[in-house]
Design a protein around this motif. Structure first.
Motif, PDB file in Angstrom:
ATOM      1  N   THR A 150      -2.536 -24.647 -27.281  1.00  0.00           N
ATOM      2  CA  THR A 150      -2.399 -25.979 -27.878  1.00  0.00           C
ATOM      3  C   THR A 150      -3.407 -26.143 -29.001  1.00  0.00           C
ATOM      4  O   THR A 150      -4.437 -25.444 -29.029  1.00  0.00           O
ATOM      5  N   LYS A 169      -8.388 -26.024 -31.245  1.00  0.00           N
ATOM      6  CA  LYS A 169      -7.394 -25.188 -30.591  1.00  0.00           C
ATOM      7  C   LYS A 169      -7.959 -24.559 -29.322  1.00  0.00           C
ATOM      8  O   LYS A 169      -9.162 -24.317 -29.222  1.00  0.00           O
ATOM      9  N   TYR A 226       0.565 -32.757 -32.899  1.00  0.00           N
ATOM     10  CA  TYR A 226       0.058 -31.706 -32.022  1.00  0.00           C
ATOM     11  C   TYR A 226       1.221 -30.919 -31.408  1.00  0.00           C
ATOM     12  O   TYR A 226       2.368 -31.361 -31.373  1.00  0.00           O
ATOM     13  N   HIS A 227       0.868 -29.712 -30.897  1.00  0.00           N
ATOM     14  CA  HIS A 227       1.862 -28.821 -30.315  1.00  0.00           C
ATOM     15  C   HIS A 227       1.366 -28.315 -28.974  1.00  0.00           C
ATOM     16  O   HIS A 227       0.152 -28.168 -28.755  1.00  0.00           O
ATOM     17  N   LEU A 228       2.321 -28.012 -28.110  1.00  0.00           N
ATOM     18  CA  LEU A 228       2.039 -27.388 -26.825  1.00  0.00           C
ATOM     19  C   LEU A 228       2.997 -26.213 -26.679  1.00  0.00           C
ATOM     20  O   LEU A 228       4.216 -26.399 -26.688  1.00  0.00           O
TER      21      LEU A 228
END
Length: 920
Positions: A903, A838, A884-886
């Motif tokens: 992120t 992260k 995954y994330h943004l």
């Protein structure tokens, strides 16, 4: 972007070393090298980590520095780091020297200013022999400096040829173990200097003396001139330097190096001896007798490296140095070591190989044929007779040696050959008693070796044939071993008739087997043998064909045999169709094929049998051989006529069966406008068990359901193309990945494409392993209106980073409040200061008079989670498959816009930064 990216070097460095191309698919060599150099300059990084960070530059300098300019800049950076490192970090400084040398050598930038500065510093370092204040640190630095110079002199011979006087003084004055390094460096420089002189004409004694006592600058043109290397294994091509008088200085130098050689380690001694052998071979004024005083010591050593050097000496000087007594003593020494109980297997094999390839003073023949020295007699080699107690490798090597000994000894009573045959029969009994695979393979290899030397001795060959047939009668599974043995004997001994003799015996054995005892398992092995028998023109196939027909009639093979068994029978039939005696077995072959046509259960076997039957009844033997012998990959000339009149061959038929290639690109893929990336396999409302962050992480992310994306394109023509391509049919699009970040993409089939109609939509399914931008190679195969098939290449398909964005993968019944809670939960977890993947960052930009609301509405509306007009803050969340994330917080300040980034994959930050630059 103002933040510190957490770098997981223990994971990244091994990943790069394992596969640089795969590692660099997600980044660039320039950025990775910049990160490495930045970390090496950082005073907070400990010494062991910095040494670890140098490993990519040591292993793959050309990957990280693809151009000489990049290499020179990198070497300059490393040299600056070297000068700033404190004295106590001597291990790191040593590795820096090696890294700089590696970069300079591998990237062809040795003749540069940074190389000159570095090499001047290194040479000054090895000369500073009186500074012992730093103890182990300085000793280690001089050791590494000598190794670096030796590597450079090896790659660019002659570089140190004007520094021999200095190197000689260093060698003489050094009393520490570094004396060895100076000796090796000096000897290598001396050899290359003499070699360089030997390539010139009219060299005088004065020039040779001047070279030996030279104390001038480095020979920098060695980097520009390619000097011929001394071929270590081709000493007969060595150049010779002729001088008018006996050069006492050079003789004294070589003698001193030989006298001091015993002080070196075995590996260094071997290197020194090889260099001195080449020096003496090049200098006509030096006698090989200089090595005489070292022979006794070398004969008595057990070091393999020194034995290598001694054999090179023996091969180079022969009777100029070695007498017959020396040869006998040396051979006895090799024989003794080849059976010594304390010597390991690999070394014993090496000693036996040395005996087989011993360079004698009086070779038997010069035609390159295998032969032994005259001095290797049966009496000398008697202690190396093979036994079953030897390991397989030792046994085979001894068998080969003794076979050659007894073949050349030509004993009339065959005692020696008789012993080897009895040894072979002992192995036969071991295999007959159901031995392990290793002993079985050893037996067949030993049989091959015995046959290679004694195939002409009928007394033993007949017995060997009978024993092999008996072995097969009890162990049918040995059929592949027998076939391999026969093939190898035919390949190596074309004049031997033994393979035909064995095949006839095996055929006779098989066809006489009682049918009631025949099983499908045993028949599988028999068919392999009979297939091999049917390939030999000297063996009539009648017995095999009659046997197979009898088996088909009197067993259940047609119903239970399956395709493999039927195909094995057809192989025998196909080979029989090409046999010279086909006219003698016409009826037997026709009966067998007819029985297969009407009774075998497998349709494919029936069709092939019918085809062979048709050929048998309609074509002559010449045409049969021509049709069946021509494989699918055999090219035929235009003048070759077809042997069969069943189907005439025309140019039109050939064209229709060929895939032609278009000269230009005629197709391309264009993105469908206003269509976002679609989610695949999203959970439905009925599947939802809640709308909290825990439910999201447990059900919608960890299960990995949202993993694919669908990108939509139009397939269209490229500009004005030939009217031939206006109508295309049966289009197959093939996609090739250029990295390992995505799963393999399946081919896409499109029924047709007409230039006058609306273009079809191509739905490309991508399944990311890592959400990185990529490009795909695309090609297409299609048919035109005239029935021709064509191949064309399309432009590469670019998949930018923004195409990977997917809205939050939650059910539609989630409330706005729940989505915002999830955003806050993810944001807090990603901004924690830990060592995971992260990361958080900040991006600032100038609004330029625009409203931040318009920017969000234009670019981020599908991914907007919430907006707070009073605080002028917008929350945006992208999902990046597979997991995954943004997260973005877009804030309007007085003088600029700010994008706060979080992120769960820090490696995405460079792509995020480029994307934000584009949209702002």
């Amino acid at each position: 972007m103002a933040n510190v990216i957490p770098v997981s070097w223990p994971r990244r460095i091994p990943a790069f070393l394992l596969s640089p191309s795969q590692f660099l698919s997600s980044t660039t060599s320039e950025s990775f090298l910049e990160e490495l150099l930045h970390e090496l300059r950082d005073d907070r990084t400990n010494e062991s980590t910095k040494i670890f960070l140098l490993s990519p530059l040591l292993e793959y300098p050309t990957v990280l520095c693809p151009t000489p300019a990049a290499a020179e800049e990198t070497a300059l950076e490393l040299l600056a780091i070297f000068n700033q490192v404190p004295h106590k970090s001597f291990h790191f400084k040593d590795q820096l020297m090696v890294a700089i040398t590696s970069v300079l050598l591998c990237t062809s930038c040795m003749n540069s200013e940074v190389a000159r500065s570095f090499l001047d510093m290194v040479f000054q370092m090895i000369q500073d022999t009186n500074d012992h204040k730093n103890g182990q640190q300085f000793f280690s630095a001089r050791l590494i400096a000598c190794d670096c110079l030796r590597e450079i002199e090896t790659c660019f011979p002659g570089f140190l040829s004007q520094k021999l006087e200095t190197l000689s003084l260093l060698k003489q004055q050094e009393t520490t173990p570094l004396h060895q390094e100076y000796s090796l460096l000096y000897t290598l420089g001396l050899k290359n200097a003499i070699h360089h002189l030997s390539l010139q004409k009219g060299v005088t004694d004065a020039e040779l003396k001047r070279t030996i006592s030279g104390n001038d600058a480095f020979v920098w043109n060695a980097f520009e001139t390619v000097l011929a290397r001394l071929p270590v294994n081709l000493m007969e091509n060595i150049p010779v330097l002729q001088t008018s008088t006996d050069n006492k200085e050079l003789k004294s130098v070589v003698s001193l190096l030989l006298e001091e050689s015993y002080l070196l380690t075995p590996v260094s001694q071997a290197f020194l001896l090889r260099e001195l052998i080449e020096i003496v071979a090049m200098m006509q004024a030096l006698s090989p007798a200089m090595f005489k005083s070292q022979l006794l010591r070398l004969f008595g050593t057990k070091e393999i490296t020194l034995l290598h050097a001694t054999l090179l000496m023996k091969s180079t000087f022969t009777d100029s140095l070695f007498t017959t007594e020396d040869e006998i003593f040396f051979l006895k020494r090799l024989v003794g070591m080849a059976q010594h109980p304390l010597v390991n297997i690999q070394q014993k094999l090496f000693y036996v190989d040395c005996i087989l390839n011993f360079p004698e003073n009086r070779p038997i023949s010069g035609n390159g044929e295998e032969s032994l020295p005259v001095l290797v007699t049966p009496q000398l080699a008697a202690s190396l007779l093979p036994t079953v107690f030897n390991d397989s490798k030792t046994m085979l090597s001894r068998l080969r040696l003794l076979s050659l000994v007894y073949m050349e000894a030509d004993e009339s009573d065959d005692k020696g050959v008789g012993y080897l045959f009895r040894h072979l029969m002992t192995l036969y009994k071991v295999v007959d008693n159901n031995s392990k695979r290793e002993m079985t393979v050893t037996y067949f290899r030993a049989t091959f070796i015995f046959l290679s030397y004694f195939y002409h001795n009928l007394k033993f060959i007949d017995n060997l044939t009978n024993n092999i047939c008996e072995l097969y009668s009890r162990h049918f599974y040995l059929a592949p071993n027998l076939i391999n043995l026969i093939d190898k004997i035919q390949e190596c001994l074309e004049e031997s008739g033994w393979p035909i003799q064995l095949l006839k015996a095996l055929q006779r054995l098989i066809v006489e087997l009682p049918l009631p005892l025949m099983t499908l398992t045993n028949l599988k092995w028999h068919l392999k043998i009979l297939s091999r028998v049917s390939r030999e023109s000297q063996i009539p196939p009648r017995a095999s064909l009659c046997f197979l027909l009898s088996v088909l009639i009197n067993s259940s093979l047609c119903k239970t045999g399956g395709w493999k068994m039927g195909n094995a029978v057809l192989i025998v039939c196909c080979n029989s169709l090409q046999h010279p005696s086909l006219h003698q077995v016409f009826s037997e072959l026709a009966d067998l094929l007819q029985y297969l046509m009407y009774n075998y259960e497998d349709t494919d076997i029936q069709d092939h049998a019918r085809f062979y039957y048709t050929l048998l009844n309609n074509l002559s033997q010449e045409k049969l051989s021509g049709v069946l012998a021509r494989g699918p990959d055999v090219e035929r000339s235009a003048k070759t006529c077809s042997l069969s009149s069943i189907m005439p061959e025309t140019d039109g038929l050939s064209n229709s069966l060929t895939v032609h290639q278009t000269k230009n690109r005629i197709l391309k893929l264009t993105r469908v406008q206003n269509i976002r990336t679609q989610k695949v396999m999203q959970k439905t409302k009925s599947e939802s068990h809640g709308d909290c962050p825990t439910t999201y992480e447990g059900e919608y992310v960890s299960t990995g359901l949202v993993s694919k994306m669908i990108l939509e394109y139009h397939l269209i023509h490229v500009g004005d193309v030939n009217a031939l391509y206006d109508k295309l049919f049966s289009i197959c699009l093939h996609f090739d990945l250029t990295d390992s970040c995505y799963e393999k993409v399946s081919d896409i089939n499109i029924p047709c494409l007409f230039k006058s109609r609306k273009p079809p939509v191509v739905r490309l399914a991508l399944q990311p392993r890592q959400p990185y931008p990529t490009h795909l190679h695309v090609c297409a195969v299609f048919s035109t209106d005239d029935g021709m098939s064509w191949y064309t290449q399309l432009d590469d398909l670019l998949v930018p980073f923004s195409d990977l964005f997917v809205p939050l993968p939650v059910p539609v019944n989630w409330t706005q409040e729940s989505q915002e809670q999830l955003f806050d939960h993810l944001w807090n977890s990603m901004c924690q200061d830990d060592f995971s993947q992260k990361a958080s960052s900040l991006f600032c930009f100038d609004l330029g008079g625009r409203q931040i609301s318009d920017l969000v509405e234009e670019n981020f509306n599908p991914y907007l989670i919430s907006k707070q007009p009073d605080k002028k803050c917008y929350k945006v969340l992208f999902y990046l498959p597979p997991q995954y994330h943004l997260l973005l917080k877009i804030v309007n300040t007085e003088d600029a816009g700010q994008v706060h980034i979080a992120t769960d994959n820090w490696e995405l930050l460079p792509f995020i930064n480029d994307y934000l630059k584009t949209v702002t």
